[in-house]
Design an enzyme around this catalytic site. Structure first.
Site, PDB file in Angstrom:
ATOM      1  N   HIS A   1      25.174   7.525  19.930  1.00 28.70           N
ATOM      2  CA  HIS A   1      24.749   9.321  20.424  1.00 28.70           C
ATOM      3  C   HIS A   1      23.764   9.981  19.074  1.00 28.70           C
ATOM      4  O   HIS A   1      22.767  10.600  18.930  1.00 28.70           O
ATOM      5  CB  HIS A   1      26.374   9.913  20.542  1.00 28.70           C
TER       6      HIS A   1
ATOM      7  N   ASN B   1      29.748  13.354  19.993  1.00 32.73           N
ATOM      8  CA  ASN B   1      30.445  13.846  19.131  1.00 32.73           C
ATOM      9  C   ASN B   1      31.659  14.665  19.492  1.00 32.73           C
ATOM     10  O   ASN B   1      32.468  15.642  19.145  1.00 32.73           O
ATOM     11  CB  ASN B   1      29.897  14.903  17.759  1.00 32.73           C
ATOM     12  N   HIS B   2      31.202  15.122  20.796  1.00 34.23           N
ATOM     13  CA  HIS B   2      32.163  16.601  21.461  1.00 34.23           C
ATOM     14  C   HIS B   2      32.952  15.247  22.042  1.00 34.23           C
ATOM     15  O   HIS B   2      33.828  16.090  22.948  1.00 34.23           O
ATOM     16  CB  HIS B   2      30.969  16.981  22.303  1.00 34.23           C
TER      17      HIS B   2
ATOM     18  N   HIS C   1      21.527  13.903  21.685  1.00 36.81           N
ATOM     19  CA  HIS C   1      22.319  14.597  20.485  1.00 36.81           C
ATOM     20  C   HIS C   1      21.512  15.753  19.812  1.00 36.81           C
ATOM     21  O   HIS C   1      22.339  17.061  19.315  1.00 36.81           O
ATOM     22  CB  HIS C   1      22.327  13.939  19.094  1.00 36.81           C
TER      23      HIS C   1
ATOM     24  N   HIS D   1      27.275  17.911  29.157  1.00 31.08           N
ATOM     25  CA  HIS D   1      27.375  19.123  28.252  1.00 31.08           C
ATOM     26  C   HIS D   1      28.145  19.232  29.730  1.00 31.08           C
ATOM     27  O   HIS D   1      27.493  20.726  29.863  1.00 31.08           O
ATOM     28  CB  HIS D   1      26.486  20.006  28.367  1.00 31.08           C
TER      29      HIS D   1
ATOM     30  N   ARG E   1      24.541  20.523  10.298  1.00 31.32           N
ATOM     31  CA  ARG E   1      26.134  21.084  11.022  1.00 31.32           C
ATOM     32  C   ARG E   1      27.227  19.705  10.093  1.00 31.32           C
ATOM     33  O   ARG E   1      28.090  20.475  11.462  1.00 31.32           O
ATOM     34  CB  ARG E   1      25.678  19.317  12.240  1.00 31.32           C
TER      35      ARG E   1
ATOM     36  N   ASP F   1      28.373  12.947  25.383  1.00 30.01           N
ATOM     37  CA  ASP F   1      28.391  14.200  25.000  1.00 30.01           C
ATOM     38  C   ASP F   1      28.095  14.581  26.226  1.00 30.01           C
ATOM     39  O   ASP F   1      27.328  14.573  27.052  1.00 30.01           O
ATOM     40  CB  ASP F   1      27.079  14.709  24.290  1.00 30.01           C
TER      41      ASP F   1
ATOM     42  N   ASP G   1      32.286  19.850  27.024  1.00 33.00           N
ATOM     43  CA  ASP G   1      31.916  21.164  27.009  1.00 33.00           C
ATOM     44  C   ASP G   1      30.530  21.063  26.940  1.00 33.00           C
ATOM     45  O   ASP G   1      29.382  20.921  27.218  1.00 33.00           O
ATOM     46  CB  ASP G   1      31.829  20.948  24.805  1.00 33.00           C
ATOM     47  N   ARG G   2      30.407  22.827  27.283  1.00 38.70           N
ATOM     48  CA  ARG G   2      30.144  23.535  27.342  1.00 38.70           C
ATOM     49  C   ARG G   2      29.203  23.671  28.711  1.00 38.70           C
ATOM     50  O   ARG G   2      29.157  25.406  28.862  1.00 38.70           O
ATOM     51  CB  ARG G   2      28.172  23.378  26.579  1.00 38.70           C
TER      52      ARG G   2
ATOM     53  N   ASP H   1      22.246  13.435  26.691  1.00 36.02           N
ATOM     54  CA  ASP H   1      24.114  14.818  26.675  1.00 36.02           C
ATOM     55  C   ASP H   1      23.834  14.726  28.083  1.00 36.02           C
ATOM     56  O   ASP H   1      22.235  15.553  28.949  1.00 36.02           O
ATOM     57  CB  ASP H   1      23.633  15.594  25.611  1.00 36.02           C
TER      58      ASP H   1
END
Ligand SMILES: C[S@@+](CC[C@H](N)C(=O)[O-])C[C@H]1O[C@@H](n2cnc3c(N)ncnc32)[C@H](O)[C@@H]1O
Lengths: 331, 307
Positions: free
Chosen positions: B160, B110-111, B234, B52, B207, B78, B81-82, B50
């Site tokens: 992922h 998944n993001h 992940h 991010h 989750r 990923d 995001d974040r 990831d």
């Protein structure tokens, strides 16, 4: 510095509003639908009040609410629910039905906390003292006075001060918690020494220096004959491999000029619990992660899961492990 | 649009024009469209977890692992995001891919979906930076074309999240219709959402999407497909990577000090010819500008602490 500390109240309040908007709060308990509805109404009314009293404060809150992520909503839910439960537990022990025995709550650094409203209407012999800096008290009392909902719930204020709210059961008044003489004087004026007392400090002690917070704790614990202190705060982490607290201090200093002087001093649950000088068997402490795992009922866990996709359990654990709720009783 | 110029801009965290993003996304889509759901990659290769939106850490990653000029990389998803630089991180990888097509493999995380990016920051970042959401839409179109996995030298399966009860062979993944928003259930969802755990069989995931799978499921999948290792991302790992199930699965995490507050280190996994594994650990750096001053993002969203 004081300004930076006062503004943390907007964070606390906006987190709450966000958790309400996303339906984390209020916690759902069957048979309590009326109280749950009131809880939402009160917070929405306060947010509206904030808008008319201070645009600046309101826009801060509004922006924060827009971008609150699931981890924050979870943490806010847990903080709110864990404290409510601790308060309920204290009241259950001390309020005997039918008896006229009074109890009192002293809420240190109350900020925009609205707990007093519902508590006072639910518990007839309860008295409530809200303390904060003058500016925060001025803001809060203006909002309470301008709103018919709060007027109805609390009754009209008889306060002669411009910054403050006073009824026969509720008092909101300004007090610098670093000034022990002032604290002692106010406690004497507005509360009773030999009445069971609940002291609440929710994200307040963390902004005080070690010596001042010690003095405050000593002063209060020696003033009341019997009491329970409920305190929620971050802890820095005590393992040399745990960098959470150090990073938090740096981040808050750089972005907010905000200091947390004792974050790395009372950095573990054990050390935090010891600051209350109470007997070990009447002192308990849990991290918010422990609280989530052990104390949130399965149905609530399921309900929370449906509100937003929580993508990262590991991160949630790290963060929640750095916030605690302590309960310390003395008599 | 000149790819090299855009790369130079992105590396400095500077904003690129909406038109540039549009062109870049369109060209990336064309390139990705021709890729299979599961890409074949040869060793030596560096597998990364990831990112991010932590652009400066992504630059460190390239620096410390030799750089795209000389090395092949698989990114496990990923990208967004974040962090504060989701767009720049994602576009930089796309630019590298256009510039060096055989050196960068990008797997969907998944993001990389419309729904998740609306909650976890990428959407807000775009609106903050551009005043509208067009760029977010262009990127989401690209997300739909990202591949679902990769196999290194026929031996290392890269994905992922993890496995799915609906998938026993890699060939079944090749048959998925991937060009869509990630569904809420089914094979495609599971590959992006599932996690390994100490469970004896498929279990519900905390989750709310994907499954938990254990050693049995991993052993079976490896055996069935003649594989040696599952490399996935992940999950945040404080030490940067974590091998499980006797070395049959590894989690690789490449976002140091995740969300600027978790205090973890990051890792990438280098697989050499002959499949030997080597982990490179790296730490977060304070972002700096050309002349060495610390960059504090100006349009930074609120601090995520309980105050
Ligand atoms: C993070 S807010 C918490 C507000 C409220 N307890 C809650 O959790 O919703 C911290 C509050 O403590 C108050 N505070 C901090 N130090 C104080 C001091 N020395 N004297 C009075 N108030 C103080 C601040 O003004 C602010 O309202």
């Amino acid at each position: 510095m004081d300004r930076a500390v006062q503004e943390t109240d907007y964070d606390a309040f906006s987190c709450k509003v966000s958790a309400i908007a996303k339906h984390y709060l209020p916690r759902q308990v069957s048979g309590k639908e009326k109280e749950e509805g009131e809880f939402v109404q009160l917070h929405m009314a306060y947010a509206q009040g904030l808008k008319s009293v201070s645009r600046r404060a309101y826009s801060k809150v509004d922006r924060a609410v827009q971008s609150a992520q699931p981890v924050m909503n979870y943490g806010t839910y847990l903080r709110s629910v864990a404290i409510d439960e601790a308060i309920a537990c204290f009241l259950k022990e001390h309020v005997k039905s039918g008896a006229e025995a009074p109890v009192q709550v002293v809420n240190l650094g109350c900020g925009s906390d609205l707990r007093m409203t519902q508590m006072l209407s639910q518990v007839p012999h309860l008295k409530w003292l809200d303390l904060d800096f003058k500016e925060s008290v001025a803001l809060k009392s203006r909002i309470l006075e301008n709103n018919p909902l709060f007027q109805r719930e609390l009754g009209p204020s008889e306060s002669v001060e411009t910054a403050g709210y006073l009824t026969n059961r509720y008092c909101l008044t300004s007090c610098d918690l670093n000034d022990i003489a002032q604290v002692a004087e106010i406690l004497k004026k507005f509360t009773t020494q030999d009445c069971p007392t609940l002291v609440l400090s929710e994200c307040v002690l963390c902004y005080m220096k070690s010596a001042e917070s010690k003095a405050l704790i000593n002063c209060i614990e020696s003033f009341y004959k019997m009491g329970t202190w409920i305190s929620y705060d971050p802890i820095g982490g005590d393992d040399s491999a745990d960098k959470f607290g150090k990073i938090m201090q740096t981040n808050l200093r750089e972005s907010r000029h905000l200091e947390m002087p004792t974050l790395m001093v009372y950095n573990s649950p054990e050390k935090y619990a010891q600051r209350f000088n109470t007997a070990p068997h009447s002192t308990s402490i849990v991290t918010m992660w422990q609280y989530y795992v052990q104390s949130v009922p399965d149905e609530e866990k399921m309900r929370l899961k449906t509100l937003q996709f929580l993508d990262e359990i590991e991160e949630l654990e790290i963060i929640l492990s750095h916030y605690i709720l302590a309960e310390a009783s003395w008599r | 649009m000149k790819v090299d110029e855009t790369i130079a801009l992105l590396r400095q965290g500077k904003q690129v024009s909406e038109e540039t993003v549009y062109t870049l996304c369109l060209r990336s889509q064309e390139l990705l469209m021709s890729e299979a759901n599961v890409t074949r990659v040869d060793t030596p290769v560096t597998i990364c977890g990831d990112i991010h939106g932590q652009l400066h850490d992504l630059l460190t990653l390239f620096d410390k692992s030799g750089g795209v000029e000389n090395n092949k990389y698989v990114f496990l998803g990923d990208f967004v995001d974040r962090g504060f630089y989701s767009l720049e991180s994602f576009l930089l990888l796309l630019c590298y891919k256009l510039r060096y097509p055989d050196r960068i493999t990008m797997i969907r995380g998944n993001h990389e979906t419309r729904q998740i990016t609306k909650v976890y920051g990428f959407y807000d970042e775009i609106v903050r930076k551009y005043g509208n959401s067009n760029v977010w839409r262009y990127c989401c179109e690209v997300f739909d074309y990202l591949s679902l996995g990769a196999v290194v030298d026929g031996q290392v399966f890269c994905v992922h999240g993890g496995l799915s009860p609906n998938v026993t062979t890699v060939n079944q993944i090749r048959a998925i219709e991937r060009k869509q928003e990630v569904p809420h259930e089914g094979a495609m969802c599971d590959l992006l959402w599932s996690d390994p755990d100490e469970v004896s069989t498929w279990s519900l995931s905390p989750r709310g999407a994907g499954f938990l799978f254990g050693r049995n499921e991993v052993d079976q999948f490896l055996h069935c497909n003649g594989l040696e290792l599952i490399a996935r991302a992940h999950q945040l790992v404080m030490e940067g990577y974590k091998e499980m199930f006797g070395g049959g699965l590894v989690t690789v995490w490449s976002a140091p000090n995740y969300c600027y507050r978790c205090g973890n280190v990051a890792a990438v996994l280098r697989i050499e010819d002959g499949l030997s594994r080597e982990y490179m650990i790296f730490e977060a750096v304070q972002a700096q500008d050309d002349v060495g001053n610390a960059i504090i993002p100006t349009k930074k969203p609120q601090m995520d602490y309980f105050l």
